[in-house]
Design an enzyme around this catalytic site. Structure first.
Site, mmCIF file in Angstrom:
data_model
loop_
_atom_site.group_PDB
_atom_site.id
_atom_site.type_symbol
_atom_site.label_atom_id
_atom_site.label_comp_id
_atom_site.label_asym_id
_atom_site.label_seq_id
_atom_site.Cartn_x
_atom_site.Cartn_y
_atom_site.Cartn_z
ATOM 1 N N GLU A 11 -5.270 -8.303 -1.061
ATOM 2 C CA GLU A 11 -5.825 -8.171 0.444
ATOM 3 C C GLU A 11 -7.492 -8.070 0.024
ATOM 4 O O GLU A 11 -7.834 -6.997 -0.706
ATOM 5 C CB GLU A 11 -5.676 -7.166 0.951
ATOM 6 C CG GLU A 11 -4.012 -7.190 1.756
ATOM 7 C CD GLU A 11 -3.615 -5.972 2.778
ATOM 8 O OE1 GLU A 11 -4.647 -5.608 3.305
ATOM 9 O OE2 GLU A 11 -2.279 -5.772 2.991
ATOM 10 N N GLU B 11 0.887 -1.401 -0.168
ATOM 11 C CA GLU B 11 0.050 -0.138 0.096
ATOM 12 C C GLU B 11 0.892 1.325 0.063
ATOM 13 O O GLU B 11 0.939 2.215 0.861
ATOM 14 C CB GLU B 11 -0.903 -0.280 1.272
ATOM 15 C CG GLU B 11 -2.061 -1.041 1.169
ATOM 16 C CD GLU B 11 -3.110 -0.957 2.147
ATOM 17 O OE1 GLU B 11 -2.774 -0.252 3.198
ATOM 18 O OE2 GLU B 11 -4.138 -1.462 1.973
HETATM 19 C C1 BG6 Z 1 -4.459 -2.747 4.866
HETATM 20 C C2 BG6 Z 1 -3.131 -3.241 5.319
HETATM 21 O O1 BG6 Z 1 -4.223 -1.339 4.894
HETATM 22 O O2 BG6 Z 1 -5.608 -3.338 5.598
HETATM 23 C C3 BG6 Z 1 -3.117 -4.560 6.262
HETATM 24 O O3 BG6 Z 1 -2.235 -3.598 4.330
HETATM 25 C C4 BG6 Z 1 -4.129 -4.306 7.251
HETATM 26 O O4 BG6 Z 1 -1.848 -4.205 6.852
HETATM 27 C C5 BG6 Z 1 -5.551 -4.048 6.379
HETATM 28 O O5 BG6 Z 1 -4.241 -4.960 8.375
HETATM 29 C C6 BG6 Z 1 -6.793 -4.205 7.217
HETATM 30 O O6 BG6 Z 1 -6.663 -3.072 7.963
HETATM 31 P P1 BG6 Z 1 -6.959 -3.297 9.728
HETATM 32 O O7 BG6 Z 1 -6.777 -1.871 10.226
HETATM 33 O O8 BG6 Z 1 -8.408 -3.474 9.799
HETATM 34 O O9 BG6 Z 1 -6.138 -4.101 10.179
#
Ligand code: BG6
Length: 468
Positions: A368, A177
């Site tokens: 993701e 990201e």
């Molecule tokens: C992304 C990141 O922004 O979102 C992860 O690459 C992160 O590291 C994921 O865990 C989900 O966000 P959060 O804050 O719910 O963990």
């Protein structure tokens, strides 16, 4: 759909490994991000971690103990039928201060064992080289990515990985990201601001260094092994205009460009003209070396990886705020929201994938996607996580429609936090994404025992169907 579509899951070292001071690992920026009310000012670079109270709790230091449990965890991934596993390497496990002449063998040996175990299960390793993680010493000595010196340190780290894991790892992601640097500058890139500084100047200078580093890493990866595939990684999610009012539409375009700025450079190989005008307007003057433009032009990425959690929405009029990752967004009245206030928008996923593919015509990789929710442990020990299943079903269906009906080329899909881990933004354990439950709470208490949730069997059945 590609025959060898890479279905699997994703994690990051900083959120799951723990063992922050074991086997020669040096401290990393994430070890200094506490749980609780100081977390946000620290992540934003507005508060110095050296001024935190002594009794602060730093969840990444122990995390879910993946460092000790990785064999058991990978066996569970294999049981679900993963074809790919995305994880990150902790830079300070390999170069504890970022500047050693020789890498830390114990760190390399850990990842070698992990990778070998994946390969033994026929799981393709997808490696993120830098996921919210860099040696603390580079922040303290050089002010992190604001210094050009970081490019050399990063490249030495990359070269070490490319040589050691040659023939074993084919897919590399240079920075997780990368656009998060603009929104959470300390967490994204180790940036702390000094009084009187123009934060935009600092952020875009640091971004320039990361972009050059990413291009040079791509060059190096290809030179060391022509089979290597290198990707950029974007926190994606299309921005909707709240209304058809032209001002709202134009604002949405501008907001999308804030993120496309990075991929425009990493995929097309040049600073876009809108960015140059923006810099003029904001008084941002980038220090560049004479070859930088040629480097960016000549070493573009092979694929575009992305995270998608939700769409965003902007309005130029008074509006109610809606949540969603760390991006400001107007509340979208057509959507429902998660327990953490993130919008749920599977069609927005299809829109986002199409927008990226229309713009670049390069293979995408969804690395993701997932839903963070509180899980309810039933008396019999089971977890009936139907919300998570519904989220994943609807989002995977949207992605399949983008592939089958719209012709978007996608390399794979790795569900975020396939095993429960520490939430990046909130530092909580209770914001869970996993198919696998980990017994640990927000204060760090728990046995770390792993157990299968209902979604574990659902994903396993789904992957079985997809492989027929
Ligand atoms: C992304 C990141 O922004 O979102 C992860 O690459 C992160 O590291 C994921 O865990 C989900 O966000 P959060 O804050 O719910 O963990």
């Amino acid at each position: 759909m590609r025959d060898n579509f890479l279905w699997g899951g994703a994690t990051a070292a900083n959120q799951c490994e723990g063992a922050w001071d074991r086997d020669g690992r040096g401290p990393s920026l994430v070890d200094m991000i506490p749980h609780g009310p100081n977390r946000l000012p620290i992540m934003l670079g507005q508060m110095d971690y050296r001024s935190l109270p002594q009794d602060s709790y730093f969840p990444a230091r122990e995390a879910i103990g993946f460092y000790d449990h990785y064999q058991e965890d990978i066996a569970l991934f294999a049981e679900m039928g993963f074809k790919a596993y995305r994880f990150s390497i902790s830079w300070s496990r390999i170069f504890p201060t970022g500047e050693e002449k020789e890498p830390n063998e114990a760190g390399l040996a850990f990842y070698e064992k992990l990778i070998d175990q994946l390969l033994a299960h026929q799981i393709e390793p997808i490696v993120t080289i830098c996921h919210f993680d860099l040696p603390l010493s580079l922040i303290e000595r050089y002010g992190s990515w604001r210094s050009r010196h970081l490019i050399d340190c990063y490249l030495r780290y990359c070269e070490t990985l490319f040589r050691r894991f040659k023939g074993k790892v084919r897919y590399w992601i240079t920075f997780n990201e990368i656009n998060m640097l603009l929104h959470l500058p300390f967490m994204g890139a180790g940036l702390l601001f000094e009084e009187g500084e123009n934060p935009l100047q600092v952020k875009y200078q640091a971004a320039h260094h990361e972009l050059v580093a990413s291009s040079l890493a791509t060059k190096l990866a290809h030179e060391i092994d022509s089979e290597n595939q290198v990707g950029c990684m974007l926190a994606a999610g299309s921005v909707y205009p709240y209304s058809c009012k032209p001002e709202d539409v134009f604002e949405a375009l501008q907001k999308d460009r804030e993120s496309y700025f990075f991929t425009d450079i990493q995929v097309r190989g040049a600073y876009p003209s809108y960015a140059k005008k923006f810099f003029e307007k904001e008084g941002v003057e980038l220090a560049m070396e004479v070859n930088d433009e040629a480097i960016l032009r000549d070493y573009t990425v092979d694929f575009i990886s992305l995270s998608y959690y939700n769409s965003r929405c902007v309005s130029t009029e008074a509006h109610e705020e809606g949540g969603g990752n760390v991006f400001a967004s107007a509340k979208n009245p057509y959507l429902t929201y998660s327990q953490w206030g993130w919008p749920l928008d599977p069609l927005g996923f299809r829109t986002t994938l199409n927008a990226l593919y229309d713009r670049y015509q390069k293979p995408l990789f969804v690395v993701e996607n997932g839903l963070g929710v509180r899980d309810q442990l039933e008396e019999d020990g089971s977890i009936q996580d139907d919300d998570r299943i519904a989220y994943l079903e609807s989002h995977i269906a949207a992605m399949l429609a983008a592939i089958e009906e719209d012709g978007v080329d996608i390399l794979g899909y790795t569900a975020w936090g396939c095993i429960d881990l520490i939430s990046a933004t909130s530092g909580e354990m209770s914001k869970r994404y996993g198919f696998i439950h980990v017994d640990k709470d927000d204060t760090g208490q728990g046995s770390l025992k792993r157990s299968r949730k209902k979604s574990f069997d659902w994903y396993k059945d789904f992957l079985k169907k997809m492989s027929i």
